[in-house]
Design a protein around this motif. Structure first.
Motif, PDB file in Angstrom:
ATOM      1  N   VAL A 171       0.904  -1.089  -0.100  1.00 10.58           N
ATOM      2  CA  VAL A 171      -0.066  -0.013   0.160  1.00 10.58           C
ATOM      3  C   VAL A 171       0.848   1.125   0.188  1.00 10.58           C
ATOM      4  O   VAL A 171       1.648   1.368   0.759  1.00 10.58           O
ATOM      5  N   LYS A 206      -3.290   0.345  -3.555  1.00 12.52           N
ATOM      6  CA  LYS A 206      -2.771  -0.977  -3.170  1.00 12.52           C
ATOM      7  C   LYS A 206      -2.276  -1.553  -4.573  1.00 12.52           C
ATOM      8  O   LYS A 206      -2.943  -1.379  -5.695  1.00 12.52           O
ATOM      9  N   ASP A 220     -10.299  -3.073   2.396  1.00 13.16           N
ATOM     10  CA  ASP A 220      -9.782  -4.320   1.692  1.00 13.16           C
ATOM     11  C   ASP A 220     -11.220  -5.276   1.739  1.00 13.16           C
ATOM     12  O   ASP A 220     -10.771  -6.432   1.693  1.00 13.16           O
TER      13      ASP A 220
END
Length: 828
Positions: free
Chosen positions: A535, A549, A682
């Motif tokens: 990241v 990401k 995420d």
């Protein structure tokens, strides 16, 4: 009355209950006054509050029931620190209760009723520990009852009715003098009760016998109190009962035999009492019984063979009693049985072979009994077994070879009389302590734990040595190759990203270009590493910050990047970037919710993919709880984070066109904005990684150790209930301040196991709460801990939905009842 001011040494003045008119006469010179009663005297106009500043020895001040002009409580009153009686009801007092009221800690009586007072009741009122009477009714007070009201343990008279108060009454539960804490013995005699729930109220006395007298009661919920005496025999005939829960009380005597066999009961829970006697053969009639919880009592006798008639049983927990005799072979008829806890009893004889026919079993604990004979090989055929504890018995013979096929999160066969080789599949470090106390066991390989088994394989020592040397040499060469290639790839990474052909798919109006993103993917901008990629923090020219990401793909044909550092995932690519990847990313980008991190776009090439997210400046919840010292999270903030994160997950599960399973819920994936409001990050990334990686990416584990639901160990499948389990672990982190895995939990033990061992007494439960949370708020934290325990139930079917979790968390803040909000199988 004009001459009253000349009585300079006057100590006691009572003009109350008269019909005077006009203003109160000048009393400013009465500095020796100790008792001043002007209540209902007929005086009006402005009360001369300044006169009180000289009366520093005043003990009683009674001015109520007079038509004075509107006035707030002045500072002159809260400076009278010797007062034990203050009566200001019905005399036109307005404004708020001053916080200085807390300095009058000698007060026995405080009456402010029938006025025009507003605002919240200040927490400082909790300093008035000598209060016997507190009257606040018929005003316009708002907010909640203040934390600290529980300190008024001498309070016998309290009235705050006819106000605008809200929230729970938990502060009042500690005021024993306010309540008769027993239930009326005639309760239910005259009413057609559908259910009664008086859980968690410190109630005492005996259980009223007639609450099912009218034959309509379905739920009797009296857990977590201090009830004493026996369970009334009348409930043995209450055929309408569906739930019978009297756990965590002080009940004694025996269970009326008819209760065991009530035909509609789904759950019997008498855990943690002082109940004696056997489980009777009546249980054969309990056709609807799914959960039998009787642990931590003094029950005795043999487990009746007739228990096989209760064919709906999913969970049997008889632990910590005095049961004896053999485990009936008929238990194998319970085909839905998932949990069997018989530990800490006096069971003897062999483990029935028929237990291996209970194909749904996932958790068996028969530790600390007197079991003998061999371990049935049929247990190794249980397809969903996740936990097996047979320690501290007298079991003998070999460990069945069939155990090699089990995938267990917990295995404990220690302190028995087992002998022979430990199956090769169980000879791993995770099970090192699983076989302690069995001196007859041996290992086929080299071990410091057990002696080596006699060689019988036929392979010579020279051949084995050659194989070992070859394996070690190959490993060293492979490591060196990866090391040198990773050093080279780090130098080439920045150049190679610019050379690749990129495809941008935007899902929002973008204020940046792909070049700005690609140029920022460099080591100095790295802010995090994870199993799915690195990241980077990107600072745009316009001052806006983004998080990117970077997910690498690897060409399975051998033309791609072969060796990378362990922090960069290696994902094989099957025919380039897949359509599934595009579909997943587009679906995730369509999610709009205040508690879900926003995905702006994807930038993809043949070799890698960039996912561009909004940047959250306050890091993750993990940072705040476990690593960051800059910001301490108070309980209110923790609760708000819990509710917000739950709402984010609820939206993923229930608010999208099709459910989005997060697959890796953990505190480090809950990010915090500038106001410490949570965002789920995420989400669905594990599936994106699989889509990017093709067939060879099946090795990517869905979840993080300590957060993974137990069923994943044997199914390798995830669903919404897997996320719920992981979120329960996060709630445990918020309440306890502990990490999911801590050395103090014990070897191979996590926070869920640790908490389940600790919830034996109210004191031990309170000790679980983070010491940084004030004592007055620990009850609120325990409500959240209860929800966490429901979320981490061993059986996925018993876990609540995220929609229910949100509701429970919101109700916990407002003091709502806890039992029946969801069908959990464990309670504190």
């Amino acid at each position: 009355m004009e001459d009253l001011k000349n009585c300079a040494k006057l100590e006691y003045l009572d003009l109350g209950n008269n019909f005077f008119s006009g203003a109160v006469p000048d009393i400013s010179s009465l500095s020796q006054l100790r008792y001043l009663y002007l209540n209902k005297s007929g005086f009006s106009g402005n009360f001369p509050w300044k006169s009180l500043q000289n009366m520093t020895g005043l003990v009683r001040l009674s001015l109520g029931d007079n038509p004075f002009n509107p006035s707030p409580i002045p500072t002159e009153v809260v400076q009278l620190t010797k007062l034990d009686w203050l009566y200001l009801s019905n005399c036109n007092i307005q404004g708020t209760i001053p916080t200085g009221i807390g300095s009058l800690n000698g007060l026995i009586d405080l009456e402010l009723a029938d006025n025009n007072m507003t605002g919240e009741i200040p927490a400082e009122i909790g300093n008035l520990i000598n209060l016997w009477q507190l009257e606040l009714y018929n005003n316009s007070f708002t907010g909640k009852l203040p934390v600290g009201l529980r300190n008024l343990t001498k309070l016998e008279m309290f009235d705050a009715s006819k106000n605008l108060l809200e929230g729970g009454l938990s502060e009042l539960r500690f005021l024993d003098n306010l309540f008769d804490r027993s239930l009326p013995q005639k309760l239910g005699s005259w009413a057609q009760f559908n259910f009664i729930d008086v859980s968690d109220n410190f109630l005492n006395g005996t259980i009223p016998p007639d609450m099912c007298k009218q034959g309509t009661m379905t739920k009797l919920l009296m857990l977590d109190n201090n009830f004493t005496g026996e369970i009334p025999a009348t409930y043995a005939n209450c055929s309408t009962l569906i739930r019978f829960r009297v756990n965590h009380n002080l009940l004694s005597g025996t269970v009326p035999s008819g209760i065991w066999g009530l035909p509609n009961l789904n759950i019997i829970d008498i855990t943690s009492n002082n109940i004696e006697g056997p489980i009777t053969s009546d249980i054969m009639n309990a056709k609807a019984l799914g959960q039998l919880f009787v642990g931590n009592n003094r029950l005795s006798g043999e487990l009746p063979t007739e228990i096989s008639g209760a064919t709906s049983l999913v969970s049997i927990q008889l632990n910590d009693n005095q049961f004896s005799g053999k485990t009936p072979p008929s238990i194998g008829d319970l085909k839905q049985l998932n949990v069997l806890h018989l530990q800490n009893n006096k069971f003897s004889g062999s483990i029935p072979e028929t237990l291996g026919t209970c194909a749904s079993l996932s958790d068996i604990n028969m530790a600390n009994n007197s079991l003998s004979g061999q371990i049935p090989s049929s247990l190794g055929s249980l397809p969903t077994l996740n936990s097996l504890n047979l320690s501290n018995n007298q079991l003998s013979g070999k460990i069945p070879k069939s155990f090699s096929s089990l995938r267990l999160s917990l295995l404990d066969l220690s302190y028995n009389r087992l002998a022979g080789p430990v199956p090769q599949a169980l000879s791993i470090e995770a099970y090192n302590s699983s076989f302690t106390g069995n001196p007859g066991l041996c290992l086929l390989g080299i071990s410091s734990v057990f002696p080596r088994c006699p060689s019988g394989s036929g392979m010579s020592r020279d051949v084995r040595t050659l194989i070992i040397c070859f394996a070690v040499g190959a490993a060293v060469l492979l490591s060196l190759a990866c090391f040198f290639y990773s050093r080279k790839s780090e130098k080439d990474q920045g150049r190679s990203l610019r050379e690749e052909s990129w495809d941008v798919k935007s899902f929002h109006v973008l204020s940046f270009t792909e070049d700005e993103i690609i140029d920022s993917i460099k080591q100095e901008n790295l802010i995090g590493k994870g199993g799915s990629g690195n990241v980077y923090k990107v600072l745009l020219a316009n001052g806006k910050e983004l998080a990117v990401k970077h997910i690498w793909n690897t060409d399975s044909s051998g033309n791609g990047r072969k060796c990378r550092s362990s922090t960069t995932p290696m994902l094989s690519k099957h025919g380039g970037k897949s359509k599934e990847f595009d579909t997943e990313v587009q679906m995730l980008s369509s999610i709009r919710h205040v508690n879900v991190v926003k995905l702006y776009c994807s930038i993809t090439s043949e070799d890698s993919s960039l996912l561009v997210y909004e940047y959250l400046p306050n890091g993750s919840l993990w940072d705040r709880l476990h690593t960051c010292e800059k910001v301490k999270l108070d309980w209110q903030t923790r609760h708000e984070i819990a509710v917000g994160a739950a709402k984010g997950l609820e939206h993923l599960h229930h608010g999208c066109e099709r459910p989005v399973i997060h697959r890796d819920v953990k505190s480090s994936n809950i990010l915090l904005d500038e106001f410490l409001k949570p965002r789920i990050a995420d989400f669905g990334l594990a599936k994106i990684v699989r889509a990017s990686g093709g067939k060879d990416s099946t090795h990517v584990i869905a979840g993080t150790h300590g957060y993974i639901a137990p069923e994943y160990g044997y199914t390798y499948k995830v669903n919404e209930k897997s996320d719920v389990y992981s979120f329960g672990v996060v709630l445990m982190e918020l309440v306890t301040g502990k990490r999911p895995m801590e050395p103090e939990f014990g070897e191979n033990k996590d926070i869920v196991n640790w908490i389940s061992r600790k919830i034996t007494t109210r004191e031990s439960v309170l000790s679980l709460v983070d010491s940084k949370i004030p004592e007055a708020l620990k009850e609120e934290a325990i409500k959240v801990l209860r929800i966490a325990i429901l979320c981490t139930a061993a059986l996925p079917a018993l876990r609540p939905t995220m929609r229910s979790v949100v509701q429970m968390l919101e109700e916990a803040e407002h003091g709502g009842s806890k039992e029946e909000r969801c069908e959990g199988n464990r309670e504190i």
